[in-house]
Scaffold this motif. Structure first.
Motif, short mmCIF file in Angstrom:
data_model
loop_
_atom_site.label_atom_id
_atom_site.label_comp_id
_atom_site.label_asym_id
_atom_site.label_seq_id
_atom_site.Cartn_x
_atom_site.Cartn_y
_atom_site.Cartn_z
N ASN A 1 -14.50 17.66 -2.14
CA ASN A 1 -15.07 17.26 -0.85
C ASN A 1 -15.90 15.97 -0.94
N PHE A 2 -15.26 14.89 -1.40
CA PHE A 2 -15.97 13.63 -1.56
C PHE A 2 -15.63 12.61 -0.48
N GLY A 3 -14.55 12.82 0.27
CA GLY A 3 -14.21 11.89 1.33
C GLY A 3 -13.01 11.03 1.00
N TYR A 4 -11.84 11.43 1.50
CA TYR A 4 -10.60 10.69 1.28
C TYR A 4 -9.71 10.84 2.51
N ARG A 5 -9.03 9.77 2.87
CA ARG A 5 -8.01 9.90 3.91
C ARG A 5 -6.87 8.93 3.64
N LYS A 6 -5.68 9.38 3.95
CA LYS A 6 -4.48 8.53 3.83
C LYS A 6 -4.41 7.66 5.08
N THR A 7 -4.28 6.36 4.88
CA THR A 7 -4.27 5.42 6.00
C THR A 7 -2.97 4.63 6.10
N GLY A 8 -2.35 4.37 4.94
CA GLY A 8 -1.27 3.40 4.87
C GLY A 8 -1.83 2.02 4.59
N SER A 9 -0.99 1.14 4.08
CA SER A 9 -1.42 -0.24 3.81
C SER A 9 -0.32 -1.21 4.19
N LEU A 10 -0.73 -2.43 4.52
CA LEU A 10 0.19 -3.53 4.82
C LEU A 10 -0.17 -4.73 3.96
N VAL A 11 0.81 -5.31 3.29
CA VAL A 11 0.65 -6.62 2.66
C VAL A 11 1.34 -7.60 3.59
N VAL A 12 0.56 -8.47 4.24
CA VAL A 12 1.11 -9.28 5.33
C VAL A 12 1.47 -10.69 4.85
N GLY A 13 2.52 -11.24 5.47
CA GLY A 13 2.99 -12.58 5.13
C GLY A 13 3.32 -13.39 6.37
N PHE A 14 3.29 -14.72 6.21
CA PHE A 14 3.42 -15.61 7.36
C PHE A 14 4.68 -16.46 7.36
N ASN A 15 5.38 -16.55 6.23
CA ASN A 15 6.51 -17.48 6.16
C ASN A 15 7.58 -16.93 5.21
N GLU A 16 8.61 -17.72 5.02
CA GLU A 16 9.74 -17.27 4.19
C GLU A 16 9.35 -17.13 2.72
N GLU A 17 8.45 -17.99 2.28
CA GLU A 17 7.99 -17.87 0.90
C GLU A 17 7.26 -16.54 0.70
N ASP A 18 6.43 -16.17 1.69
CA ASP A 18 5.75 -14.88 1.62
C ASP A 18 6.78 -13.74 1.65
N ARG A 19 7.79 -13.89 2.48
CA ARG A 19 8.83 -12.85 2.60
C ARG A 19 9.49 -12.60 1.24
N GLU A 20 9.80 -13.66 0.53
CA GLU A 20 10.42 -13.53 -0.79
C GLU A 20 9.48 -12.80 -1.76
N THR A 21 8.19 -13.16 -1.70
CA THR A 21 7.20 -12.49 -2.56
C THR A 21 7.11 -11.01 -2.23
N LEU A 22 7.12 -10.69 -0.94
CA LEU A 22 7.03 -9.30 -0.51
C LEU A 22 8.22 -8.49 -1.02
N TYR A 23 9.41 -9.08 -0.99
CA TYR A 23 10.58 -8.37 -1.50
C TYR A 23 10.50 -8.17 -3.01
N ASN A 24 9.92 -9.14 -3.71
CA ASN A 24 9.73 -8.97 -5.15
C ASN A 24 8.75 -7.82 -5.44
N ILE A 25 7.69 -7.74 -4.64
CA ILE A 25 6.73 -6.63 -4.80
C ILE A 25 7.41 -5.31 -4.47
N TYR A 26 8.22 -5.30 -3.43
CA TYR A 26 8.96 -4.10 -3.03
C TYR A 26 9.85 -3.61 -4.18
N GLU A 27 10.59 -4.53 -4.79
CA GLU A 27 11.47 -4.16 -5.91
C GLU A 27 10.66 -3.64 -7.08
N ASN A 28 9.51 -4.26 -7.33
CA ASN A 28 8.64 -3.80 -8.41
C ASN A 28 8.13 -2.40 -8.11
N GLY A 29 7.78 -2.15 -6.85
CA GLY A 29 7.31 -0.83 -6.46
C GLY A 29 8.35 0.25 -6.69
#
Length: 498
Positions: free
Chosen positions: A80-108
């Protein structure tokens, strides 16, 4: 005194190891140089239960993070210490970010994370309307969350003590002598009422969970094979309920300039922004600087501008125990019976349950038989309940209860509406809490708008009456490890007009 295990350091790593070892018929000493548990990085971090997708596949971090994340619901149900599941977003603004996000996705995916996917703009903004509308892509992790890390460590320590662990606060380990395989003499300097007393105990195992000093501790008996380079991160904390602008933890896409700052709601509903990363910090540098905070705000505004600077209440910083190996160091050393749990930086909080499992396995593989207790109690009753707007009393009602003679009703902290009964409960749980700062971490008394200006002296009086001791309130504030920027510098105003 003869122990089976001496654990050095009572942050999240040391306390969870102590709690898990207290399941067994063993004698445990948990030694901490500060006046309370959770006094290092554990009380000053982002409080995120990470998804487990971004740590490089194959590292120890990648193996422990996701596994640790899956344990948090069970731990919270027990402690009973205090925890909740929220979800997370790693946000990107352009195609370079999109490529990085897909690399992180594959790593995950390689790390075994099975609740991640790539989102595009429409779905992102439907999920998080307060975000910058220029955001085009995001990596979504359903199972990420937030917790209260210092409350977690406190709960672990209380439960470990209830199950037989000896906790020594104000006890700095000054020497370790190897007397043979699985035989050590550990000397610590215990400060008792301002008087230093040296004590030496014998132990079969030493577990080094000393955070930013773990390299120093290791070198007392081992050859130097790693260095801790403290990495400071500064944060800005806003008032209660300001975190409601977001549903998820929001990260920025990593770039050559770093990971960017995160924007999140804490478990108790405060908006939290930060951290930056300063690699040239000393081991005791927990100061904050106006220029750094302004940069953090500027970077956060790239994600959302829906926060009000007039609601900021506190700045603080934490020192992460970054090892030059780039990974966690969890291993039995060349000195048999000496186990390092070092270099535990992010995602150390999330990984801690799995890290404790690794330590237990190391001990078993060394030949030590761990026999489970019949009377181990895994439960720790809740101390406080998360308050919603609906739970909060009116100003008039709070003022009426300030002078009540009934502990269950008497309000000590008006901002967070903490009662005398709750504060007394925090002092009677097996750990001697001798500072208003320690009560604050357990009860939230002093965590509100006025940051303790009203309730600190009231809390001090309760501690002094309960224990029959004298508490230096000025020294208590100075040693809290949390820094405050002036009201006018970042636009703070007070609900209570103090």
């Amino acid at each position: 005194m003869i122990y089976d295990f001496v654990i050095i350091g009572a942050g999240i790593t040391g306390t969870i190891i102590a709690r898990e070892l207290s399941r067994y018929k063993v004698k445990i000493l948990l030694a901490e140089k500060e006046n309370d548990v959770s006094m290092g990085a554990t009380k000053a971090n982002s409080a995120i239960v990470h998804g487990g997708y971004d740590d490089k596949h194959g590292t120890l971090k990648s193996k422990l993070c996701y596994k640790g994340r899956l344990s948090f619901e069970k731990y919270n149900s027990e402690l009973n210490f205090g925890y909740r599941k929220t979800g997370s977003l790693v946000v990107g603004f352009n195609e370079e970010d999109r490529e990085t996000l897909y690399n992180i996705y594959e790593n995950g995916l390689k790390n075994g994370v099975d609740d991640i996917r790539i989102l595009e703009q429409k779905e992102i903004l439907e999920m998080e309307p307060a975000l910058n509308p220029e955001i085009k892509y995001a990596l979504y992790c359903e199972g990420a969350g937030v917790c209260s890390p210092y409350e977690f460590a406190i709960a672990l320590a209380e439960n470990a003590v209830e199950n037989g662990t000896v906790l020594k606060l104000n006890s700095k380990v000054t020497d370790i002598k190897k007397c043979g395989d699985y035989n050590y003499n550990v000397t610590y300097e215990e400060n008792i009422n301002g008087r230093a007393e040296n004590n030496t105990v014998s132990t079969r195992y030493v577990i080094n969970a000393a955070g930013i000093y773990s390299d120093v501790i290791s070198e007392t008996v081992n050859k130097k094979n790693f260095t801790i380079n403290p990495r400071k991160g500064e944060y800005i904390l806003f008032a209660r309920d300001t975190g409601n602008i977001l549903n998820n933890v929001i990260f920025q896409t990593p770039s050559k300039l770093g990971k960017g700052v995160l924007v999140t709601s804490t478990y108790h509903g405060n908006l939290l922004i930060g951290p930056d990363a300063q690699n040239d910090s000393g081991r005791e540098d927990t100061g904050t600087e106006k220029e750094n905070l302004e940069q953090i705000l500027k970077r956060a505004e790239h994600v959302t501008k829906e926060f009000d600077l007039k609601t900021f209440i506190r700045t603080f910083s934490g020192l992460r125990a970054a090892a030059d190996t780039g990974d966690f160091i969890i291993e039995e050393t060349e000195s048999k019976g000496f186990i390092n749990a070092a270099g535990i930086q992010s995602p150390g909080l999330t990984s801690s349950p799995a890290a404790a499992e690794v330590i237990i396995e190391i001990i078993k593989n060394s030949g030590f038989e761990l026999m489970e207790k019949d009377n181990f109690n895994p439960y720790r009753k809740p101390l406080i309940k998360k308050k919603t707007k609906e739970d909060m009393l009116s100003v008039q009602e709070v003022n009426r209860l300030l002078e009540s003679e009934i502990p269950e009703e008497k309000i000590i902290c008006r901002c967070e509406q903490v009662t005398e009964k709750t504060i007394l409960d925090s002092l009677r749980r097996g750990i001697r809490v001798t500072s208003t700062d320690g009560v604050k971490r357990r009860t939230r008394a002093g965590m509100g708008w006025c940051q303790g200006s009203f309730c600190r002296e009231r809390v001090r009086e309760i501690i002094e009456k309960e224990y029959g001791i004298s508490v230096n309130s000025n020294e208590d504030v100075q040693n809290s490890g949390i820094n405050r920027v002036g009201k006018t510098e970042l636009g703070k105003q007070s609900f209570w007009n103090i």
